[in-house]
Design an enzyme around this catalytic site. Structure first.
Site, PDB file in Angstrom:
ATOM      1  CE  LYS A  45       3.358   6.227   1.568  1.00  0.00           C
ATOM      2  NZ  LYS A  45       1.866   5.938   0.838  1.00  0.00           N
ATOM      3  CB  CYS A 129       8.406  -2.848   4.247  1.00  0.00           C
ATOM      4  SG  CYS A 129       7.793  -3.054   2.602  1.00  0.00           S
ATOM      5  CE  LYS A 164       3.554  -1.900  11.131  1.00  0.00           C
ATOM      6  NZ  LYS A 164       2.994  -1.038  10.661  1.00  0.00           N
TER       7      LYS A 164
END
Lengths: 322, 260
Positions: A45, A129, A164
């Site tokens: 996570k 995100c 990412k």
């Protein structure tokens, strides 16, 4: 039997299937369980400096089997608490990638050093995100900040660094290029695609946060295009993420240029057995295709000849400039 | 996977105890006793709730714990709530003679399971506990299907003055039982397990953890190697034996472990 082993960003994986960040990764027992269920490795996570509750529910909305929208809001126990969870995953022999998120380069660098100290094999930077203020894609939108953060993290750790990147950008490959220029060892693409859901009867957004990130099969074409473009743009390895539920999906990503992939939403639809199932399918499919090693196919769709023109046009290949 | 959320109208509101209310609503997907649904109060949170009625109309029985559950207590008939599920596993109805041990609102999930077992021909004894008489839940409802209902209250206002767990050993001593079903605080359930294991009676526990996705994905409800939302919420006690968190710790919304 085809060889599924891949090497990416210093990770030697028994197969290319990584547990994607945000899935099953809050507890060490779950990380371990994903590896034991067949994942080649696990991504934790995303961990921040402090414990963070995330958003209230509803945090997810699902669309049968084609997609899922979430706005979890980066819940995580914080870097002080998390090492013991990582220890549990490492004890199972799993290749572990520690995912982190921060507000700026300093925070990323501090977190990277802390998570490296737990023994993780690589660090993944959550620059993508789409539903958290001041972090995630808000810092990952700007190639200059991607480079600044990547550079700071590279200076702080010895383990490989994976950036990412977000698909919520006009030119995601430019973000990959920025990460590469700052020394990233790999990029992973993509994170979720920003989206939302509204309930007509209630006349209100469904997710407590309003907007969220779409994942699952619906975003596979988006992920493939980003991987394709990143592969053309950078020399560092690309990890493909987005909507993978089958060996065929994995092969599409590999042909587009991915050296490994991350699987997430499929765990909700199928359970953790999805890793073992896809790995077995992948080996069979490669045997059928007469491919001895998966790595031979990385990027193999690039440079393929365009389909032949049909005389007289009208059918088949339509040239882009007429 | 019944994961798509449906907006339903609350058809009935039944006050059960000063801190507990049942809401009934029509919701088509079939459910079995032990399963839970995610219930969204629009404008507020969405919580996991075991079904206290699994037929039509379905029902959930909510105890005031935090802010959202308190808000659910004032929901009136006609209000719209979001439902998804049912999720999770169910009670195995095979045992022929069952002791049901409910602590506080834990009885909510045991009642429909006990009713299904009774319809199936099983014989039941119930032991129900609460802090005080007015907080005892579903005593009458259990009385309609159980041969005996024993109660315990912390303050002695009804039945045994003390914990419901004090009743378990003596009841099990009175006759053969094939199973004990229990739901309540984990410390209580652990005592139930000890008492039943001493007499070699298998125990089944219904577990509760913080939940977000309910799809076995987000890890919020991780309990040892399990996810309560998909591997539970109903666990045979032997599956909990090697779970160090059982009756000792849970996870907050952030995933941080806190002692119970």
């Amino acid at each position: 039997m085809a060889d599924l082993r891949v090497t990416v960003a210093g990770l030697s994986l028994r197969n290319p299937l990584l547990l994607a960040s945000g899935i099953w990764g809050e507890s060490g027992a779950s990380l371990r369980g994903a590896f034991e269920a067949g994942a080649g490795g696990v991504v934790t996570k995303s961990i921040g400096s402090e414990p963070r509750d995330g958003y209230p529910n509803p945090t997810i909305e699902t669309y049968e089997r084609w997609g899922m929208l979430n706005a979890m809001g980066l819940p995580n126990p914080g870097i002080d608490e998390y090492p013991r969870e990582i220890a549990q995953a490492l004890s199972a022999g799993a290749p572990v990638v520690g995912s982190i998120f921060g507000h700026d380069a300093d925070e990323f660098a501090r977190l990277a050093a802390r998570i490296e100290a737990t023994g993780v094999h690589a660090v993944e930077l959550n620059l993508s995100c789409p539903h958290a203020e001041g972090v995630g894609s808000e810092v990952g939108q700007d190639p200059a900040r991607v480079a600044e953060i990547t550079r700071a993290v590279k200076a702080a750790v010895r383990v490989p660094v994976i950036a990412k990147i977000t698909p919520n950008h006009a030119d995601p490959a430019s973000l990959a290029a920025a990460a590469e220029s700052a020394g990233a060892d790999a990029v992973s693409a993509i994170n979720t695609v920003r989206g939302m859901a509204i309930d007509v009867r209630l006349r209100r957004p469904v997710l407590a946060h309003g907007t969220g990130g779409l994942s699952g099969p619906a975003i596979k074409p988006v992920g493939l295009a980003c991987v394709w473009q990143a592969f053309e743009r950078v020399k560092i390895p690309v990890i493909g993420v987005g909507g993978i539920t089958s060996a065929e999906d994995v092969l599409e990503y590999v042909l587009a240029g991915a050296r490994a992939v991350e699987v997430g939403t499929a765990v909700a639809f199928e359970g953790i057995g999805v890793f073992g199932r896809i790995a077995a399918e992948l080996a069979r499919r490669l045997d059928q295709l007469g491919v001895a090693r998966l790595e031979e196919l990385v990027g193999a769709a690039h440079g393929a000849a365009p389909p032949p023109r049909t005389p007289g046009g009208g059918q088949g290949y339509i040239p882009t400039s007429v | 996977m019944n994961s798509v959320r449906t907006i339903v109208e609350v058809s009935e509101r039944i006050p059960e105890t000063p801190s507990t209310v049942t809401l009934r609503f029509s919701y088509a997907p079939s459910a079995t006793p032990g399963q839970f649904v995610m219930v969204w109060l629009p404008g507020d949170d969405e919580l996991p709730m075991s079904l206290s009625y699994t037929g039509d109309p379905k029902g959930v029985t909510i105890k005031a714990m935090g802010a959202t559950s308190r808000h659910f207590l004032s929901v009136e008939p006609g209000a719209l709530v979001g439902i998804r599920g049912p999720y999770g596993n169910s009670f195995d109805l095979a045992p022929r003679r069952i002791l049901v041990v409910g602590g506080g609102s834990g009885t909510a999930v045991l009642a429909p399971a006990a009713e299904a077992a009774a319809r199936n021909g099983s014989r039941l004894v119930a032991a129900l506990g609460a802090t005080t008489e007015r907080e005892l839940l579903f005593v009458e409802r259990m009385g309609r299907i159980a041969e005996t209902v024993r109660v315990a209250t912390d303050d002695g206002t009804a039945g045994h003055a003390g914990f419901v767990t004090d009743l378990v050993g003596p009841i099990l001593g009175q006759g053969p039982f094939d199973a004990v079903w229990t739901c309540g605080p984990e410390v209580m359930m652990r005592k139930v397990i000890s008492a039943a294991e001493a007499r070699a009676v298998p125990v089944v526990c219904s577990m509760e953890r913080h939940m977000k996705c309910a799809l076995g994905m987000c890890d919020a409800c991780a309990l040892g190697p399990y996810h309560v939302c998909v591997d539970g919420p109903v666990f045979p006690a032997e599956r909990l034996r090697n779970v160090p968190e059982f009756a000792t710790s849970k996870r907050e919304s952030s995933g941080r472990r806190v002692r119970l």
